[in-house]
Design a protein around this motif. Structure first.
Motif, PDB file in Angstrom:
ATOM      1  N   SER A   1       7.737 -10.500  22.014  1.00 12.55           N
ATOM      2  CA  SER A   1       8.327 -11.819  21.828  1.00 12.55           C
ATOM      3  C   SER A   1       7.270 -12.915  21.744  1.00 12.55           C
ATOM      4  CB  SER A   1       9.324 -12.116  22.948  1.00 12.55           C
ATOM      5  OG  SER A   1       8.650 -12.167  24.189  1.00 12.55           O
ATOM      6  N   PHE A   2       6.012 -12.610  22.039  1.00 11.02           N
ATOM      7  CA  PHE A   2       4.957 -13.615  21.980  1.00 11.02           C
ATOM      8  C   PHE A   2       4.143 -13.530  20.697  1.00 11.02           C
ATOM      9  CE2 PHE A   2       5.158 -12.796  26.722  1.00 11.02           C
ATOM     10  CZ  PHE A   2       6.025 -13.851  26.941  1.00 11.02           C
ATOM     11  N   ILE A   3       4.534 -12.670  19.780  1.00  7.14           N
ATOM     12  CA  ILE A   3       3.797 -12.454  18.540  1.00  7.14           C
ATOM     13  C   ILE A   3       4.588 -13.062  17.384  1.00  7.14           C
ATOM     14  CG2 ILE A   3       2.832 -10.691  16.992  1.00  7.14           C
ATOM     15  CD1 ILE A   3       1.584 -10.763  19.838  1.00  7.14           C
ATOM     16  N   ASN A   4       3.906 -13.880  16.549  1.00  3.13           N
ATOM     17  CA  ASN A   4       4.617 -14.454  15.404  1.00  3.13           C
ATOM     18  C   ASN A   4       4.131 -13.919  14.071  1.00  3.13           C
ATOM     19  OD1 ASN A   4       2.236 -15.773  14.886  1.00  3.13           O
ATOM     20  ND2 ASN A   4       3.014 -17.821  15.275  1.00  3.13           N
ATOM     21  N   GLY A   5       3.106 -13.054  14.114  1.00  3.26           N
ATOM     22  CA  GLY A   5       2.620 -12.485  12.871  1.00  3.26           C
ATOM     23  C   GLY A   5       1.544 -11.450  13.142  1.00  3.26           C
ATOM     24  N   ILE A   6       1.234 -10.700  12.096  1.00  2.00           N
ATOM     25  CA  ILE A   6       0.151  -9.716  12.154  1.00  2.00           C
ATOM     26  C   ILE A   6      -0.871 -10.133  11.099  1.00  2.00           C
ATOM     27  CG2 ILE A   6      -0.507  -7.293  11.893  1.00  2.00           C
ATOM     28  CD1 ILE A   6       1.425  -7.715  14.209  1.00  2.00           C
ATOM     29  N   GLY A   7      -2.096 -10.364  11.567  1.00  2.85           N
ATOM     30  CA  GLY A   7      -3.158 -10.762  10.648  1.00  2.85           C
ATOM     31  C   GLY A   7      -3.927  -9.552  10.174  1.00  2.85           C
ATOM     32  N   LYS A   8      -4.246  -9.545   8.871  1.00  4.00           N
ATOM     33  CA  LYS A   8      -5.043  -8.460   8.301  1.00  4.00           C
ATOM     34  C   LYS A   8      -6.456  -8.991   8.070  1.00  4.00           C
ATOM     35  CE  LYS A   8      -1.675  -7.702   5.092  1.00  4.00           C
ATOM     36  NZ  LYS A   8      -0.394  -8.154   5.471  1.00  4.00           N
ATOM     37  N   ASN A   9      -7.400  -8.485   8.856  1.00  5.88           N
ATOM     38  CA  ASN A   9      -8.805  -8.879   8.733  1.00  5.88           C
ATOM     39  C   ASN A   9      -9.568  -7.650   8.273  1.00  5.88           C
ATOM     40  OD1 ASN A   9     -11.153 -10.420   8.971  1.00  5.88           O
ATOM     41  ND2 ASN A   9     -11.492  -9.717  11.067  1.00  5.88           N
ATOM     42  N   GLY A  10      -9.723  -7.499   6.959  1.00  3.46           N
ATOM     43  CA  GLY A  10     -10.296  -6.269   6.406  1.00  3.46           C
ATOM     44  C   GLY A  10      -9.344  -5.128   6.702  1.00  3.46           C
ATOM     45  N   GLU A  11      -9.833  -4.083   7.366  1.00  3.32           N
ATOM     46  CA  GLU A  11      -8.999  -2.933   7.723  1.00  3.32           C
ATOM     47  C   GLU A  11      -8.325  -3.110   9.079  1.00  3.32           C
ATOM     48  OE1 GLU A  11      -8.463  -0.086   5.735  1.00  3.32           O
ATOM     49  OE2 GLU A  11      -9.344  -1.513   4.332  1.00  3.32           O
ATOM     50  N   GLU A  12      -8.665  -4.181   9.763  1.00  6.57           N
ATOM     51  CA  GLU A  12      -8.204  -4.388  11.133  1.00  6.57           C
ATOM     52  C   GLU A  12      -6.909  -5.211  11.167  1.00  6.57           C
ATOM     53  OE1 GLU A  12     -11.104  -5.007  14.818  1.00  6.57           O
ATOM     54  OE2 GLU A  12     -10.989  -6.740  13.500  1.00  6.57           O
ATOM     55  N   LEU A  13      -5.982  -4.817  12.033  1.00  8.71           N
ATOM     56  CA  LEU A  13      -4.751  -5.579  12.233  1.00  8.71           C
ATOM     57  C   LEU A  13      -4.831  -6.288  13.575  1.00  8.71           C
ATOM     58  CD1 LEU A  13      -2.057  -3.025  11.001  1.00  8.71           C
ATOM     59  CD2 LEU A  13      -3.080  -4.928   9.746  1.00  8.71           C
ATOM     60  N   ILE A  14      -4.485  -7.575  13.573  1.00  2.00           N
ATOM     61  CA  ILE A  14      -4.579  -8.388  14.776  1.00  2.00           C
ATOM     62  C   ILE A  14      -3.234  -9.071  14.996  1.00  2.00           C
ATOM     63  CG2 ILE A  14      -5.741 -10.375  15.814  1.00  2.00           C
ATOM     64  CD1 ILE A  14      -8.138  -9.548  13.865  1.00  2.00           C
ATOM     65  N   SER A  15      -2.650  -8.873  16.179  1.00  2.00           N
ATOM     66  CA  SER A  15      -1.388  -9.539  16.517  1.00  2.00           C
ATOM     67  C   SER A  15      -1.681 -11.004  16.807  1.00  2.00           C
ATOM     68  CB  SER A  15      -0.763  -8.885  17.756  1.00  2.00           C
ATOM     69  OG  SER A  15      -0.511  -7.518  17.511  1.00  2.00           O
ATOM     70  N   LEU A  16      -0.924 -11.896  16.176  1.00  2.00           N
ATOM     71  CA  LEU A  16      -1.159 -13.327  16.329  1.00  2.00           C
ATOM     72  C   LEU A  16      -0.182 -13.919  17.333  1.00  2.00           C
ATOM     73  CD1 LEU A  16      -1.697 -14.181  12.565  1.00  2.00           C
ATOM     74  CD2 LEU A  16      -3.415 -13.577  14.281  1.00  2.00           C
TER      75      LEU A  16
ATOM     76  N   ASP B   1       5.523 -19.920  22.808  1.00  2.00           N
ATOM     77  CA  ASP B   1       6.360 -18.948  23.526  1.00  2.00           C
ATOM     78  C   ASP B   1       5.643 -18.416  24.761  1.00  2.00           C
ATOM     79  OD1 ASP B   1       8.364 -19.280  21.709  1.00  2.00           O
ATOM     80  OD2 ASP B   1       8.048 -17.384  20.669  1.00  2.00           O
ATOM     81  N   ILE B   2       4.331 -18.260  24.669  1.00  2.00           N
ATOM     82  CA  ILE B   2       3.565 -17.749  25.808  1.00  2.00           C
ATOM     83  C   ILE B   2       3.590 -18.742  26.965  1.00  2.00           C
ATOM     84  CG2 ILE B   2       1.220 -17.238  26.626  1.00  2.00           C
ATOM     85  CD1 ILE B   2       0.729 -15.956  23.895  1.00  2.00           C
ATOM     86  N   ILE B   3       3.411 -20.026  26.657  1.00  2.00           N
ATOM     87  CA  ILE B   3       3.311 -21.017  27.725  1.00  2.00           C
ATOM     88  C   ILE B   3       4.667 -21.500  28.216  1.00  2.00           C
ATOM     89  CG2 ILE B   3       1.054 -21.789  26.978  1.00  2.00           C
ATOM     90  CD1 ILE B   3       2.489 -24.231  25.778  1.00  2.00           C
ATOM     91  N   SER B   4       5.732 -21.069  27.540  1.00  2.00           N
ATOM     92  CA  SER B   4       7.073 -21.470  27.949  1.00  2.00           C
ATOM     93  C   SER B   4       7.359 -20.988  29.373  1.00  2.00           C
ATOM     94  CB  SER B   4       8.085 -20.864  26.980  1.00  2.00           C
ATOM     95  OG  SER B   4       9.376 -20.934  27.522  1.00  2.00           O
ATOM     96  N   GLU B   5       8.069 -21.798  30.134  1.00  2.00           N
ATOM     97  CA  GLU B   5       8.433 -21.433  31.512  1.00  2.00           C
ATOM     98  C   GLU B   5       9.458 -20.303  31.529  1.00  2.00           C
ATOM     99  OE1 GLU B   5       7.315 -22.779  34.463  1.00  2.00           O
ATOM    100  OE2 GLU B   5       5.882 -23.987  33.365  1.00  2.00           O
ATOM    101  N   LYS B   6      10.230 -20.179  30.447  1.00  2.00           N
ATOM    102  CA  LYS B   6      11.310 -19.187  30.408  1.00  2.00           C
ATOM    103  C   LYS B   6      10.744 -17.789  30.344  1.00  2.00           C
ATOM    104  CE  LYS B   6      12.998 -21.299  26.915  1.00  2.00           C
ATOM    105  NZ  LYS B   6      13.400 -22.128  25.923  1.00  2.00           N
ATOM    106  N   GLU B   7      11.421 -16.855  30.998  1.00  2.00           N
ATOM    107  CA  GLU B   7      10.994 -15.453  30.947  1.00  2.00           C
ATOM    108  C   GLU B   7      11.261 -14.878  29.563  1.00  2.00           C
ATOM    109  OE1 GLU B   7       9.400 -13.621  33.248  1.00  2.00           O
ATOM    110  OE2 GLU B   7       9.251 -15.469  34.360  1.00  2.00           O
TER     111      GLU B   7
END
Length: 164
Positions: A133-148, A153-159
């Motif tokens: 729920s804290f990921i809004n996209g997947i970045g493609k950096n060459g062959e590497e995938l990075i969760s963005l 959402d991370i700093i939100s007080e809500k669980e």
């Protein structure tokens, strides 16, 4: 003829965003550099009684008291294990001031265009892992995938965020 050149130029011009790539556990995550105020080495974190379990406590950063959050605990992962590579990333969040998040390692800064990012939709549902729920996209950096990370959402007080 000049109008055609302008149209070509506008098509070529893409929005580029820089991300700080961090490691949490064995995975890599990207944090939009626009949110990052500072990166500091691990230091003494003072516990705060009655705080949510994912808040590690507070630090004194050049005279300013900054709350620090364990992103591992917020994502439902194991406890933080501090090493020489552990860092606190100080995020600047307009409505809340500064907030530190603990990461296992800061790797590099990368630049991604819109084409390099595959958006992910969580549909605002509370099922799935907290991590997703804290990921809004997947970045493609060459062959590497990075969760963005979706910082808001991370700093939100809500669980569980039920926005959207």
């Amino acid at each position: 003829m000049s109008e055609a050149n302008v149209a070509e130029f506008e098509e070529v011009e893409k929005v580029l965003t820089q991300y700080i790539v961090v490691r949490i556990g064995s995975e890599k995550y990207g944090i939009d550099i626009g949110y990052v105020d500072n990166i500091v080495r691990m230091q003494k974190i003072t516990k705060v009684p009655m705080a949510q379990d994912y808040f590690a406590g507070i630090i004194n950063l050049r005279g300013e008291i900054v709350p620090v959050m364990s992103i591992r605990k917020k994502m439902g992962l194991s406890e933080d294990v501090f090493t020489g590579k552990s860092r606190i990333i100080i995020l600047k969040v307009e409505e809340r001031g500064n907030l530190g998040i603990i990461v296992d390692e800061v790797r590099e800064v990368i630049t991604l265009s819109e084409d390099d990012i595959e958006k992910v939709s969580n549909g605002g549902s509370s099922h799935g892992t907290p991590k997703q729920s804290f990921i809004n996209g997947i970045g493609k950096n060459g062959e590497e995938l990075i969760s963005l990370f979706e910082i808001n959402d991370i700093i939100s007080e809500k669980e569980n965020s039920n926005s959207n």
